[in-house]
Design a protein around this motif. Structure first.
Motif, PDB file in Angstrom:
ATOM      1  N   THR A 111      13.802   5.272 -10.458  1.00 12.17           N
ATOM      2  CA  THR A 111      13.599   5.514  -9.032  1.00 12.17           C
ATOM      3  C   THR A 111      12.421   4.720  -8.499  1.00 12.17           C
ATOM      4  O   THR A 111      12.508   4.062  -7.443  1.00 12.17           O
ATOM      5  CB  THR A 111      13.378   7.017  -8.785  1.00 12.17           C
ATOM      6  N   VAL A 112      11.298   4.771  -9.198  1.00 14.77           N
ATOM      7  CA  VAL A 112      10.112   4.048  -8.750  1.00 14.77           C
ATOM      8  C   VAL A 112      10.382   2.552  -8.719  1.00 14.77           C
ATOM      9  O   VAL A 112      10.005   1.861  -7.756  1.00 14.77           O
ATOM     10  CB  VAL A 112       8.910   4.376  -9.659  1.00 14.77           C
ATOM     11  N   SER A 113      11.028   2.028  -9.731  1.00 13.63           N
ATOM     12  CA  SER A 113      11.339   0.598  -9.772  1.00 13.63           C
ATOM     13  C   SER A 113      12.209   0.194  -8.578  1.00 13.63           C
ATOM     14  O   SER A 113      11.960  -0.832  -7.925  1.00 13.63           O
ATOM     15  CB  SER A 113      12.046   0.264 -11.087  1.00 13.63           C
ATOM     16  N   GLN A 114      13.209   1.004  -8.274  1.00  9.28           N
ATOM     17  CA  GLN A 114      14.090   0.689  -7.140  1.00  9.28           C
ATOM     18  C   GLN A 114      13.335   0.721  -5.817  1.00  9.28           C
ATOM     19  O   GLN A 114      13.526  -0.151  -4.954  1.00  9.28           O
ATOM     20  CB  GLN A 114      15.250   1.689  -7.103  1.00  9.28           C
ATOM     21  N   LEU A 115      12.458   1.702  -5.652  1.00  8.19           N
ATOM     22  CA  LEU A 115      11.720   1.820  -4.396  1.00  8.19           C
ATOM     23  C   LEU A 115      10.682   0.707  -4.248  1.00  8.19           C
ATOM     24  O   LEU A 115      10.451   0.214  -3.133  1.00  8.19           O
ATOM     25  CB  LEU A 115      11.050   3.191  -4.309  1.00  8.19           C
ATOM     26  N   VAL A 116      10.067   0.314  -5.343  1.00  9.87           N
ATOM     27  CA  VAL A 116       9.118  -0.799  -5.282  1.00  9.87           C
ATOM     28  C   VAL A 116       9.827  -2.065  -4.845  1.00  9.87           C
ATOM     29  O   VAL A 116       9.338  -2.810  -3.973  1.00  9.87           O
ATOM     30  CB  VAL A 116       8.424  -0.996  -6.647  1.00  9.87           C
ATOM     31  N   MET A 117      10.983  -2.340  -5.412  1.00 13.49           N
ATOM     32  CA  MET A 117      11.722  -3.533  -5.032  1.00 13.49           C
ATOM     33  C   MET A 117      12.218  -3.436  -3.587  1.00 13.49           C
ATOM     34  O   MET A 117      12.278  -4.440  -2.880  1.00 13.49           O
ATOM     35  CB  MET A 117      12.910  -3.738  -5.981  1.00 13.49           C
ATOM     36  N   ARG A 118      12.532  -2.240  -3.136  1.00 11.30           N
ATOM     37  CA  ARG A 118      13.043  -2.043  -1.767  1.00 11.30           C
ATOM     38  C   ARG A 118      11.960  -2.280  -0.715  1.00 11.30           C
ATOM     39  O   ARG A 118      12.223  -2.878   0.325  1.00 11.30           O
ATOM     40  CB  ARG A 118      13.557  -0.606  -1.652  1.00 11.30           C
ATOM     41  N   PHE A 119      10.732  -1.851  -0.993  1.00 13.43           N
ATOM     42  CA  PHE A 119       9.701  -1.874   0.042  1.00 13.43           C
ATOM     43  C   PHE A 119       8.615  -2.919  -0.167  1.00 13.43           C
ATOM     44  O   PHE A 119       7.792  -3.121   0.711  1.00 13.43           O
ATOM     45  CB  PHE A 119       9.044  -0.489   0.150  1.00 13.43           C
ATOM     46  N   CYS A 120       8.608  -3.552  -1.330  1.00 13.35           N
ATOM     47  CA  CYS A 120       7.499  -4.471  -1.581  1.00 13.35           C
ATOM     48  C   CYS A 120       7.894  -5.669  -2.416  1.00 13.35           C
ATOM     49  O   CYS A 120       7.529  -6.795  -2.103  1.00 13.35           O
ATOM     50  CB  CYS A 120       6.358  -3.698  -2.259  1.00 13.35           C
ATOM     51  N   GLY A 121       8.657  -5.452  -3.469  1.00 16.94           N
ATOM     52  CA  GLY A 121       8.860  -6.510  -4.447  1.00 16.94           C
ATOM     53  C   GLY A 121       7.654  -6.582  -5.366  1.00 16.94           C
ATOM     54  O   GLY A 121       6.670  -5.861  -5.188  1.00 16.94           O
ATOM     55  N   THR A 122       7.698  -7.462  -6.322  1.00 25.54           N
ATOM     56  CA  THR A 122       6.596  -7.536  -7.289  1.00 25.54           C
ATOM     57  C   THR A 122       5.534  -8.555  -6.892  1.00 25.54           C
ATOM     58  O   THR A 122       4.390  -8.461  -7.348  1.00 25.54           O
ATOM     59  CB  THR A 122       7.141  -7.877  -8.682  1.00 25.54           C
TER      60      THR A 122
ATOM     61  N   GLU B  64       0.820  -1.214   0.000  1.00 29.62           N
ATOM     62  CA  GLU B  64       0.000   0.000   0.000  1.00 29.62           C
ATOM     63  C   GLU B  64       0.850   1.259   0.000  1.00 29.62           C
ATOM     64  O   GLU B  64       0.397   2.319  -0.456  1.00 29.62           O
ATOM     65  CB  GLU B  64      -0.953   0.008   1.205  1.00 29.62           C
ATOM     66  N   LEU B  65       2.086   1.176   0.489  1.00 28.38           N
ATOM     67  CA  LEU B  65       2.936   2.355   0.530  1.00 28.38           C
ATOM     68  C   LEU B  65       3.511   2.705  -0.840  1.00 28.38           C
ATOM     69  O   LEU B  65       3.785   3.871  -1.122  1.00 28.38           O
ATOM     70  CB  LEU B  65       4.083   2.153   1.525  1.00 28.38           C
ATOM     71  N   VAL B  66       3.722   1.693  -1.683  1.00 27.82           N
ATOM     72  CA  VAL B  66       4.330   1.972  -2.990  1.00 27.82           C
ATOM     73  C   VAL B  66       3.297   2.316  -4.052  1.00 27.82           C
ATOM     74  O   VAL B  66       3.654   2.761  -5.137  1.00 27.82           O
ATOM     75  CB  VAL B  66       5.204   0.791  -3.468  1.00 27.82           C
ATOM     76  N   THR B  67       2.020   2.131  -3.739  1.00 29.75           N
ATOM     77  CA  THR B  67       0.985   2.459  -4.723  1.00 29.75           C
ATOM     78  C   THR B  67       1.058   3.918  -5.185  1.00 29.75           C
ATOM     79  O   THR B  67       0.948   4.194  -6.386  1.00 29.75           O
ATOM     80  CB  THR B  67      -0.413   2.130  -4.165  1.00 29.75           C
ATOM     81  N   PRO B  68       1.248   4.897  -4.256  1.00 28.08           N
ATOM     82  CA  PRO B  68       1.387   6.285  -4.736  1.00 28.08           C
ATOM     83  C   PRO B  68       2.566   6.481  -5.687  1.00 28.08           C
ATOM     84  O   PRO B  68       2.498   7.309  -6.604  1.00 28.08           O
ATOM     85  CB  PRO B  68       1.578   7.094  -3.450  1.00 28.08           C
ATOM     86  N   LEU B  69       3.634   5.720  -5.493  1.00 28.24           N
ATOM     87  CA  LEU B  69       4.780   5.824  -6.395  1.00 28.24           C
ATOM     88  C   LEU B  69       4.409   5.321  -7.785  1.00 28.24           C
ATOM     89  O   LEU B  69       4.775   5.928  -8.799  1.00 28.24           O
ATOM     90  CB  LEU B  69       5.959   5.021  -5.855  1.00 28.24           C
ATOM     91  N   LEU B  70       3.709   4.199  -7.829  1.00 24.49           N
ATOM     92  CA  LEU B  70       3.290   3.649  -9.113  1.00 24.49           C
ATOM     93  C   LEU B  70       2.330   4.596  -9.828  1.00 24.49           C
ATOM     94  O   LEU B  70       2.383   4.751 -11.054  1.00 24.49           O
ATOM     95  CB  LEU B  70       2.632   2.286  -8.892  1.00 24.49           C
ATOM     96  N   GLU B  71       1.470   5.250  -9.064  1.00 23.83           N
ATOM     97  CA  GLU B  71       0.550   6.226  -9.660  1.00 23.83           C
ATOM     98  C   GLU B  71       1.311   7.415 -10.234  1.00 23.83           C
ATOM     99  O   GLU B  71       0.952   7.947 -11.294  1.00 23.83           O
ATOM    100  CB  GLU B  71      -0.461   6.684  -8.606  1.00 23.83           C
TER     101      GLU B  71
ATOM    102  N   ARG C  49       3.799  -9.047  -4.215  1.00 27.32           N
ATOM    103  CA  ARG C  49       2.647  -8.536  -3.462  1.00 27.32           C
ATOM    104  C   ARG C  49       1.849  -7.474  -4.223  1.00 27.32           C
ATOM    105  O   ARG C  49       0.830  -7.003  -3.727  1.00 27.32           O
ATOM    106  CB  ARG C  49       3.135  -7.928  -2.139  1.00 27.32           C
ATOM    107  N   LEU C  50       2.309  -7.093  -5.390  1.00 23.78           N
ATOM    108  CA  LEU C  50       1.595  -6.068  -6.157  1.00 23.78           C
ATOM    109  C   LEU C  50       0.328  -6.641  -6.782  1.00 23.78           C
ATOM    110  O   LEU C  50       0.264  -7.824  -7.133  1.00 23.78           O
ATOM    111  CB  LEU C  50       2.482  -5.506  -7.273  1.00 23.78           C
ATOM    112  N   ALA C  51      -0.675  -5.766  -6.950  1.00 25.85           N
ATOM    113  CA  ALA C  51      -1.862  -6.161  -7.710  1.00 25.85           C
ATOM    114  C   ALA C  51      -1.443  -6.487  -9.139  1.00 25.85           C
ATOM    115  O   ALA C  51      -0.456  -5.951  -9.662  1.00 25.85           O
ATOM    116  CB  ALA C  51      -2.879  -5.022  -7.704  1.00 25.85           C
ATOM    117  N   LEU C  52      -2.180  -7.386  -9.779  1.00 27.78           N
ATOM    118  CA  LEU C  52      -1.808  -7.849 -11.112  1.00 27.78           C
ATOM    119  C   LEU C  52      -1.679  -6.698 -12.100  1.00 27.78           C
ATOM    120  O   LEU C  52      -0.781  -6.688 -12.947  1.00 27.78           O
ATOM    121  CB  LEU C  52      -2.857  -8.851 -11.618  1.00 27.78           C
ATOM    122  N   THR C  53      -2.561  -5.694 -11.971  1.00 25.05           N
ATOM    123  CA  THR C  53      -2.499  -4.547 -12.881  1.00 25.05           C
ATOM    124  C   THR C  53      -1.165  -3.837 -12.777  1.00 25.05           C
ATOM    125  O   THR C  53      -0.529  -3.519 -13.798  1.00 25.05           O
ATOM    126  CB  THR C  53      -3.634  -3.552 -12.561  1.00 25.05           C
ATOM    127  N   TRP C  54      -0.730  -3.590 -11.547  1.00 26.55           N
ATOM    128  CA  TRP C  54       0.546  -2.898 -11.365  1.00 26.55           C
ATOM    129  C   TRP C  54       1.719  -3.792 -11.757  1.00 26.55           C
ATOM    130  O   TRP C  54       2.717  -3.300 -12.302  1.00 26.55           O
ATOM    131  CB  TRP C  54       0.704  -2.438  -9.919  1.00 26.55           C
TER     132      TRP C  54
END
Length: 547
Positions: free
Chosen positions: A249-260, A211-218, A262-267
């Motif tokens: 930057t977004v890719s690095q932060l997503v991998m740092r805090f979540c990985g792929t 849920e924390l990385v969703t704003p980054l993906l947006e 746990r992401l919703a399939l759309t993201w």
């Protein structure tokens, strides 16, 4: 920009101010791709940024120049002229009125902090100011907006966003995070610059935080759409160059805090597609960063785009165009149907090359601030260049005697068709690259010298119509030439075409603020148009120029 007491309909000085603001932001955006060194910043800051701040200050004092609140520009504070009652960060209009000079000073001061790798301290304070009233998502959005507006670099964006996310992972809520960073500090604007955020309470990342990385993906999705929706080649090129750093930057932060996982399939699907889009954006940056290459133009990019589009088309299916535009970022929305349905179609003028609006900051970021005056809109014909002594020396080195083969090699060099991975082509490039550059520069110098000489001759003979035609031809050939611009403006003035003269003089002083003669010409035309107050202000602006 608004100029409160300037007479309608010219508002020439406000138009120039808008150009200067775009100039500053474009330099910040283009220099965001990596570390900013003092040696890279100083020429631009001394020649342009300082003058622009003085220009804004003069007009604010004498004519109430104001930023339009509708622009909603992001900002953060500076230490030079920031009012104690002004919000320390936010958006112009919704968070109070920020003067143009203060906005520009914040940009310049931030760039200076980047040269010492200390800007992140100011950005975290700006983000916390936003977070205390609007939450973490709004603070992250401000960081991305500041990046897009030219305030920060990729490294600072990643470092500060990472610190905020680490803080949120260690806190129970957004408010708790802010209070822990403040550590008892009173949220007072007058003292906010002295805040030293506490970080000793932050713990290592535990469970994945999707849920924390969703704003980054947006933010990444919005940035991609912004580039797709570019209105001209300027925004397309600058947007692509900046997009690479943002997606990385977004890719690095997503991998740092979540990985792929746990992401919703759309993201998860989008993130995979963005790897190709990031690579597309990097190609714009890599081409810009090679000093020996010519300036980017649409026709050059269109060749590789059409090759890639053909691959999608050949795979078949009625939706190939949609898939190509969704999976890759090689054609803007405005040109999509035109260039994909009719590859040989000519694109509108604003899409063909970089305009005078961005050429100065582009050259400062990628060509060591070189003057753009001698850059020709199109290359000289190969058969004109091939006879030059330097190129003939290179041909002898390559043992190429046939004149037709010589012309073919020069043509392939100009079209960047040679394969840099081929040893044979590398040898040709090594022999011809400097020779073609030297020959082109000499031919351009001769052509411009001859052109200005002919304009002067026609002017002396009072053949003003013919002189104007010659000046316009020269400006089309050398669209960034200050001299050609000024010549067209003065000849329009002589022939009584005052509105056309004004437009070209606005272009002239926007391209080169440090030309007092151009400011005097501008003041003179404004006077003839009956805009006495604006003419007086233009003369004052010319007085800011220092030798």
């Amino acid at each position: 920009m608004n100029l409160e007491d300037s007479p309608q309909p010219t508002l020439a000085l406000a138009r120039i101010g808008e150009r200067y603001l775009k100039d500053l932001q474009t330099f910040g955006r283009l220099s965001s791709v990596g570390p900013l060194n003092l040696a890279d910043l100083t020429p631009y800051a001394v020649r342009r940024a300082v003058f622009i701040i003085e220009y804004f200050t003069l007009l604010q004092t004498r004519s109430e120049l104001r930023l339009s609140p509708n622009e909603n520009l992001p900002f953060h504070y500076n230490l030079r002229d920031w009012p104690s009652t002004q919000a320390m960060a936010g958006y112009c209009g919704s968070d109070g009125e920020v003067t143009a000079s203060s906005f520009a000073m914040s940009l310049l001061e931030g760039w200076d902090l980047r040269t010492t790798r200390t800007l992140h301290a100011r950005l975290i304070k700006a983000a916390l100011w936003r977070a205390k009233d609007h939450g973490l998502s709004s603070a992250l959005a401000l960081l991305f907006d500041l990046y897009h507006a030219g305030f920060s670099g990729r490294d600072e964006l990643r470092e500060v966003a990472e610190l905020l996310l680490l803080g949120r992972c260690s806190a129970s809520s957004d408010d708790d995070m802010v209070q822990r960073f403040l550590n008892g500090f009173t949220p007072d604007a007058a003292q906010w610059h002295s805040l030293i955020p506490a970080t000793d309470w932050i713990r290592p990342v535990g469970d994945p935080q999707a849920e924390l990385v969703t704003p980054l993906l947006e933010q990444a999705a919005a940035a991609i759409q912004r580039v797709r929706g570019a209105a001209d080649f300027d925004e397309w090129n600058v947007g692509q160059i900046q997009l690479h750093g943002l997606l990385l930057t977004v890719s690095q932060l997503v991998m740092r805090f979540c990985g792929t996982d746990r992401l919703a399939l759309t993201w998860k699907t989008r993130l995979a597609q963005w790897e190709e889009i990031e690579a597309d954006a990097f190609s714009f940056l890599s081409m810009a960063a090679i000093p020996i290459l010519p300036l980017p133009i649409w026709d050059q990019e269109a060749r590789s785009m059409q090759d890639l589009a053909k691959t999608y088309r050949d795979r078949g299916g009625g939706n190939w165009k949609r898939r190509f535009c969704q999976e890759r970022l090689r054609v803007p929305d405005e040109l999509r149907d035109l260039v994909l349905d009719t590859p040989e179609a000519e694109v509108p003028q604003r899409w063909r090359s970089l305009s005078r609006r961005v050429i100065r900051p582009w050259m400062a970021a990628f060509r060591d601030g070189s003057e753009p005056d001698d850059i020709r809109a199109t290359s000289f014909p190969p058969d004109k260049l091939v006879s030059h002594a330097r190129i003939q020396d290179a041909m002898r080195e390559l043992e190429v005697e046939d004149p037709q083969v010589q012309v073919s090699l020069v043509r392939r060099m100009l079209a960047t068709e040679l394969d840099t991975s081929s040893a044979g082509d590398q040898r040709i490039i090594g022999a011809l690259n400097d020779a073609i550059a030297h020959a082109s520069a000499e031919c351009a110098a001769d052509e411009r010298l001859e052109g200005f000489g002919e304009i002067r001759r026609l002017h002396s003979a009072r053949e003003y119509g013919a002189a104007l035609t010659k000046a316009q031809d020269l400006l089309r050939a050398y669209p960034y030439s200050k001299g050609a611009l000024h010549s067209v403006a003065r000849l329009h003035e002589i022939r009584g075409n005052l509105r056309q003269a004004l437009d070209h003089l606005v272009d002239t002083v926007a391209l080169e603020p440090m030309d007092p003669q151009a400011w005097r010409s501008l003041a003179g035309v404004l006077h003839q148009l009956g805009n006495e107050r604006e003419a007086e202000l233009a003369a004052m602006c010319g007085g800011l120029v220092r030798n």
